[in-house]
Design a protein around this motif. Sequence first.
Motif, PDB file in Angstrom:
ATOM      1  N   GLU A   1      -4.637   1.151   8.733  1.00  0.00           N
ATOM      2  CA  GLU A   1      -5.554   0.656   8.932  1.00  0.00           C
ATOM      3  C   GLU A   1      -6.412  -0.925   7.456  1.00  0.00           C
ATOM      4  O   GLU A   1      -7.066  -1.730   7.723  1.00  0.00           O
ATOM      5  CB  GLU A   1      -6.746   1.096   8.514  1.00  0.00           C
ATOM      6  N   GLN A   2      -5.770  -0.024   6.356  1.00  0.00           N
ATOM      7  CA  GLN A   2      -6.396  -0.442   4.644  1.00  0.00           C
ATOM      8  C   GLN A   2      -5.763  -2.075   4.690  1.00  0.00           C
ATOM      9  O   GLN A   2      -6.228  -3.203   4.562  1.00  0.00           O
ATOM     10  CB  GLN A   2      -5.698  -0.045   3.783  1.00  0.00           C
TER      11      GLN A   2
ATOM     12  N   LYS B   1      -3.725   5.662   7.533  1.00  0.00           N
ATOM     13  CA  LYS B   1      -5.067   5.375   6.768  1.00  0.00           C
ATOM     14  C   LYS B   1      -4.858   3.922   5.892  1.00  0.00           C
ATOM     15  O   LYS B   1      -5.225   3.305   5.785  1.00  0.00           O
ATOM     16  CB  LYS B   1      -5.150   5.905   5.476  1.00  0.00           C
ATOM     17  N   LEU B   2      -3.590   3.597   5.577  1.00  0.00           N
ATOM     18  CA  LEU B   2      -2.797   2.834   5.140  1.00  0.00           C
ATOM     19  C   LEU B   2      -2.536   1.552   5.710  1.00  0.00           C
ATOM     20  O   LEU B   2      -2.948   0.437   5.630  1.00  0.00           O
ATOM     21  CB  LEU B   2      -1.796   3.090   3.964  1.00  0.00           C
TER      22      LEU B   2
ATOM     23  N   LEU C   1       1.036  -0.982   0.382  1.00  0.00           N
ATOM     24  CA  LEU C   1       0.303   0.091   0.108  1.00  0.00           C
ATOM     25  C   LEU C   1       0.548   0.999  -0.484  1.00  0.00           C
ATOM     26  O   LEU C   1       0.646   2.058  -0.693  1.00  0.00           O
ATOM     27  CB  LEU C   1      -1.037  -0.133   0.862  1.00  0.00           C
TER      28      LEU C   1
END
Length: 492
Positions: A192-193, A189-190, A77
Amino acid sequence: MQKYQMYIGGEWVAPSSGTWFESFNPFTGEPWALIPRGNAADADHAVRTAHAAFTDGPWPQMTATQRGALLRKLGDLVAQNAQHLAETEVRDNGKLLAEMAGQLNYVPQWYYYFGGLADKVQGAVIPLDKKGYFNFTRYEPLGVVVAITPWNSPLMLTAWKLAPALAAGNTVVIKPSEFTSASALEFVKLVEQAGFPAGVVNVVTGYGKEAGMPLVEHPLTAKITFTGSDATGRLIAETAARGFKKVGLELGGKSPNIVFEDAVIEDAVNGAVSGIFAATGQTCIAGSRLLLQESIHDDFVEKLLTLAKTAKMGNPMSLETQVGPVTTQPQYQKILSYIDVAKNEGATLRMGGGPATRPECGKGWFVEPTIFTGVDNNMRIAQEEVFGPVLSIIPFKDEEDAVRIANDVRFGLGAGVWTRDVGRAIRMSERIKAGTVWVNTYRAVSFMSPFGGYKDSGVGRENGQSAIYEYLQMKSVWINTGVKTGNPFVMR
Ligand code: NAD
């Protein structure tokens, strides 16, 4: 202006202070983002949440192989989002897009490497001297790791800490620099992704004293891994010692870049420029003391000035630019004051020596690439870290003299040696008191090669296989396989 939230326990949360502060673009001198001003209450919330994620829920149930898979996914990611993350960092720290994009394209390797290493940590069976016992060792994670990072290479230095800490099974609270917090909030955010369970990675933003120190002091914090100035590092180590917490510290430097008369001069000139003007000198490994053998001194200085004068300054987002602005206004003032110190100490100014007023520098915080000759190693300009594009040139007679000057400083982070003599290269690499010695190159790093400081430059090592053990503790397990319990009042 973009308004950010903090990230705790898998949720985006407002700071309990209810206040935000501005993050500035060093090229325009204008604010561009609003960063939550975290405090002790937020630090407490984050550490407790990270501790809960360490003890309960899915994370402690995962195998090391599963943790490794998550880390590799995170690496993918980051690779897909490298350009966006790099541009976010440039807006905050003003370093060249070429440099930051290079770093962000390289950062995934840390997540791949430590993801791969996660399930290769093995204890040992100890062939005991005592009959009737089976003894083995196992490695266990520490708990909550607090990662405090500086502004110069935010997400790369985060990766150096986060990848081994997570591979080892810890949970983490990141406290990015108040000058460059946006990229950590974009990066998470990544996380979490990628599918990391809530609470495994948290980000608390804010100032060092208000948000950083409460994280260090928190009784549930097991380790602090820090990159930044030696003054802050000392404070963190002292505070951590009171709670017997582990620390890893990557601090400053005053690295010697040493050129012998038998060097390939063009390469060494290039290495000297890269050592001090790359990243506008804002790197802990800056080769800020250039040691030149007397026999080549004058000729080398001329060649160096010729190359350094070609440096293009300007917008760091432009791929043409070679020297960008200084990241923060206090840093800008500090560099200018060190230039005055050098002048007052009697060093000879050969180039630069003040703010850059070229039209392409606009209203940004730019300092002209600056070179001083005639520097004595006892001067402050040779002993103290400037963290800017200011080079001190110091002549030396022979190998013995070079070693003496190189080591006569309280730091020991990096050193460069330029020579065609293999024997000399090996002798110098043995005698220089620094964590990294580069021979005929400078400023090279890898996820595979240990990095850290001697003396005041730090404690512990990042990168390479050994780094994962900085986030583990060893347990020894004894099993009685049939020995009769004997006299209870003597040691077994
Ligand atoms: P700094 O020490 O001021 O800040 C670093 C971090 O520590 C920031 O996140 C800051 O908020 C936090 N902090 C500050 N005071 C604190 C406190 N009392 N308690 C807890 N946290 C606190 O350093 P900086 O100005 O951001 O970075 C520049 C310095 O970092 C330079 O001296 C440079 O040499 C060093 N550095 C070292 C390395 C390395 O790997 N050795 C790499 C990059 C930078």
